[in-house]
Motif scaffolding. Structure first.
Motif, PDB file in Angstrom:
ATOM      1  N   GLY A   1      69.836  23.172 -24.059  1.00 31.82           N
ATOM      2  CA  GLY A   1      70.160  23.654 -25.398  1.00 31.82           C
ATOM      3  C   GLY A   1      71.643  23.555 -25.691  1.00 31.82           C
ATOM      4  N   VAL A   2      71.987  23.984 -26.926  1.00 31.42           N
ATOM      5  CA  VAL A   2      73.375  23.922 -27.373  1.00 31.42           C
ATOM      6  C   VAL A   2      74.265  24.785 -26.501  1.00 31.42           C
ATOM      7  N   ALA A   3      73.773  25.951 -26.074  1.00 32.61           N
ATOM      8  CA  ALA A   3      74.578  26.874 -25.260  1.00 32.61           C
ATOM      9  C   ALA A   3      75.010  26.232 -23.952  1.00 32.61           C
ATOM     10  N   PHE A   4      74.139  25.367 -23.390  1.00 32.40           N
ATOM     11  CA  PHE A   4      74.469  24.683 -22.127  1.00 32.40           C
ATOM     12  C   PHE A   4      75.717  23.819 -22.303  1.00 32.40           C
ATOM     13  N   TYR A   5      75.746  23.041 -23.375  1.00 33.49           N
ATOM     14  CA  TYR A   5      76.884  22.137 -23.595  1.00 33.49           C
ATOM     15  C   TYR A   5      78.129  22.904 -24.035  1.00 33.49           C
TER      16      TYR A   5
ATOM     17  N   LEU B   1      85.617  23.026 -19.375  1.00 31.65           N
ATOM     18  CA  LEU B   1      86.535  21.881 -19.337  1.00 31.65           C
ATOM     19  C   LEU B   1      87.843  22.201 -20.051  1.00 31.65           C
ATOM     20  N   ASP B   2      87.747  22.932 -21.166  1.00 35.80           N
ATOM     21  CA  ASP B   2      88.948  23.273 -21.927  1.00 35.80           C
ATOM     22  C   ASP B   2      89.808  24.294 -21.188  1.00 35.80           C
ATOM     23  N   SER B   3      89.179  25.243 -20.500  1.00 34.59           N
ATOM     24  CA  SER B   3      89.937  26.346 -19.899  1.00 34.59           C
ATOM     25  C   SER B   3      90.462  26.021 -18.512  1.00 34.59           C
TER      26      SER B   3
END
Length: 697
Positions: A192-196, A203-205
């Motif tokens: 689902g969207v939450a996974f991505y 990746l950002d943090s």
């Protein structure tokens, strides 16, 4: 721009200041190789503790030991430096390996003014980081292409830039099909969207994400993979690329365990490697220090492994290494460690060990490795040399203990191999002296330090001089004279014997010509040839060319060999002797009776003469046994139609007994000690009146 003349002539303070600021190491030497200028960068590159000013004026002999210690192979470096200076030709961009894995590139610039050599300039630059970067790039490229895991590299917007062969294999897509596409091409629809969103937040943090993910294969099937994504920032910190690595979850865990194992173990034998061994020694030292105990570190080198590897192949060599590793495991206690350091070198850590216990273990290891090795289709005999260093007496860290054990191992080899030796400070001093001897020997010919002395061979009936033997000596700087036994073995080990042997032969020929020109006759000249020289197939041709260059008759020259030179490879020895005889030279066996030659060997070889070793003569006046042995040798020589020369005759009593035995020719202090060419004319015969001098030798 600074001209060569400016650098060699006295330079201004301003120029010296500029040169001192250069990052390249600069050394200027005059025509005699004395240091005229050296900058600080040069001292730093060679890790010299002395200032540039203190080096100025040093001779090549003083400078060479200071420099060679910085090279990875000091002996080879010394030989190369000498060769460059001797050639006096420009050298540009020559890479050299230094201690600690460093790499330098050097230039050699000869300086000539009006055709006259004025000196030369050495320029050195450290390219270690550049080479390491190149290696890392090659390794990375090879790793990317050859790794078994699927790898994909995207830009910051997740557009695929490049994939490896494993990616094509695991996804069914070719590189042409996916490059330029977004990674959602592989999306399975199972997440689902939450996974991505969680993935992108990670990746950002923190710049990376790991986890299991379902991907869609090109054939439409869903496949589970373990995905590791890492962000690659640019110099400003902004994300430039993402690297994704897909792997089978089960295979990933097995690969991790395999990687961890290979980082600490030798793949062939399963033994700990150098890294793990050093770690265990460090831990053992800590425990021993707390308890006030000793421990031993052993360095083991197989004696005949290279020969086996070269003749029987690497498969047999690998099997032998595995068998040796198992023997070492079997003979140690559970608390001890055996490691393979590389090649045919092993190391052993013996904890809670006294000196006596370490010696008992060393003896046991040598015996075990000297026993027959039963291979799958053959039995081999190897043997090992072993050196031992003790904590805390010989060292207090892992590196030092391994180093001193290595030094002791070489001492064991020097004793004849298949034995052990404990490190001592005297041994280190001896090794240092040996290194100085080796380095000095490389310069001996160039500096005209070798000398030939001459000893006559006398006919015991007529008293005439019937032969001359030249004996090489080395007159070291300072005036000390070294006998051949002190430096010929060193020359043989380090590949210098060919140059020394050629010098002896050429100098002997030159001296014969000089004696002839002065009206003296040399009935016969005997030249010693070492076992290492004898193994070279071109020996006969070399001697023939030398004699032809000097206009000398080969039949008046004798090549002296030891028995061991013949026994090392009987078939090759026979062929070599035949070539020497075909060149017109005679062949003599020197020090006869001290080797292992048999009667059948003497009959098989084309020989002309036996030289009886001085050990049979020393006690001749008091030993009936020695008298009978000598009588037997003389009888044997007559049966084989070989001439006899007896060495080491020093007393009139020995001379009388030799005459009773009908011995014809002898040599020794009784007749003359080895003397210079000038002194030898006191006993050399004059050329008979009417005989042309060109026919005298």
């Amino acid at each position: 721009m600074l001209s060569p003349e400016t650098l060699v002539s006295p330079a201004s303070e301003r120029i010296h200041t500029i040169l001192d600021k250069l990052h390249s190491g600069l050394l200027v030497q005059d025509r005699h190789c004395a240091v005229e200028f050296v900058n600080q960068a040069f001292c730093d590159l060679f890790r010299l503790s002395r200032s540039p000013e203190s080096l100025r004026g040093l001779s090549a002999q003083q400078m060479l030991p200071l420099l060679c210690g910085a090279y990875a192979d000091p002996q080879a470096a010394a030989a190369r430096l000498v060769a460059i200076v001797h050639a006096d030709q420009p050298v540009h961009g020559e890479e050299v390996a230094m201690q600690g894995g460093a790499v330098m590139v050097r230039d050699f610039i000869p300086i000539h003014v009006a055709g006259e050599a004025m000196g030369h300039i050495w320029v050195h630059r450290d390219i270690t980081q550049h080479r390491q970067a190149e290696v890392q790039m090659r390794l990375a490229a090879r790793l990317f292409d050859r790794t078994g895991e699927s790898v994909v590299i995207t830009d910051a917007d997740h557009v695929i830039q490049v994939v490896n062969a494993a990616f094509e294999r695991d996804t069914g897509y070719t590189s042409r099909e996916v490059v330029g596409q977004r990674t959602r091409l592989l999306a399975s629809g199972q997440h689902g969207v939450a996974f991505y969103e969680d993935m992108h937040r990670a990746l950002d943090s923190r710049g990376w994400w790991q986890g299991e993910i379902w991907n869609r294969h090109r054939d439409g099937q869903m496949r589970l993979a373990f995905l590791s994504i890492n962000a690659v920032p640019d110099e400003q910190g902004a994300v430039q690329h993402y690297i994704g690595v897909y792997s089978d979850p089960g295979r990933y865990e097995a690969s991790q365990r395999r990687i961890e194992y290979l980082a600490t173990h030798d793949d062939l034998t399963g033994l700990p490697n150098r890294f793990l061994f050093n770690d265990r020694v460090r831990q053992a030292i800590g425990r021993a220090s707390e308890r006030g105990e000793q421990l031993a570190v052993m360095f083991i080198d197989l004696d005949e492994f290279k020969l086996i590897n070269d003749t029987l192949g690497h498969a047999v060599g690998d099997e032998l290494l595995q068998l040796i590793a198992q023997r070492l495991r079997d003979c140690l206690r559970g608390c001890d460690t055996v490691a393979r350091l590389g090649g045919d070198e092993f190391a052993v850590l013996i904890e809670h060990s006294s000196l006596a216990e370490a010696e008992a273990m060393a003896r046991r290891v040598v015996e075990l490795l000297g026993a027959p090795m039963a291979m799958s289709d053959r039995v081999l005999y190897v043997g090992a040399s072993l050196g031992v260093g003790m904590f805390p007496a010989n060292g207090r860290d892992s590196a030092t203990l391994l180093q001193v054990a290595d030094v002791a191992m070489y001492a064991a080899k020097a004793k004849g191999k298949r034995t052990y030796h404990f490190y001592t400070s005297e041994l280190q001093l001896k090794m240092d002296q040996q290194l100085q001897l080796e380095m000095g020997l490389r310069w001996a010919i160039e500096r005209d330090e070798l000398r030939l002395l001459y000893q006559p061979q006398v006919h015991l009936v007529t008293g005439e001089v019937v032969g001359v033997e030249p004996l090489v000596r080395w007159q070291r700087p300072g005036g000390a004279w070294l006998m051949p036994a002190a430096f010929i073995p060193v020359a043989e080990r380090n590949g210098l014997i060919d140059g020394i042997g050629l010098w002896v032969a050429r100098e002997a020929c030159r001296q014969v010509v000089a004696w002839q020109a002065a009206g003296y006759q040399v009935p016969r000249m005997s030249i010693n040839v070492s076992a290492a020289q004898f193994r070279h197939p071109g020996l006969a041709g070399l001697m023939a060319r030398l004699l032809a260059e000097h206009g000398l008759d080969p039949s008046r020259f004798v090549i002296e060999l030891t028995e061991s030179a013949l026994m090392a490879d009987p078939e090759s020895a026979h062929q070599q002797l035949r070539q020497i005889r075909q060149a017109g030279l005679r062949v003599s066996i020197d020090d006869f009776g001290t080797g292992h030659s048999s009667l059948s060997c003497l009959r098989r070889y084309p020989l002309d003469e036996l030289k009886v070793d001085r050990s049979f003569i020393a006690d001749l006046e008091h030993s009936t046994r020695d008298l009978e042995v000598l009588r037997s040798i003389l009888t044997l020589s007559r049966a084989l139609e070989l001439d006899i020369v007896v060495e080491g005759v020093e007393t009139r009593g020995q001379l009388a007994l030799l005459r009773e035995l009908d011995c014809q020719v002898a040599q020794g202090f009784l007749f003359s000690r080895p003397v210079s060419a000038e002194a030898a004319v006191r006993w050399l015969p004059r050329v008979p009146a009417g005989l042309e001098r060109s026919d005298a030798a």
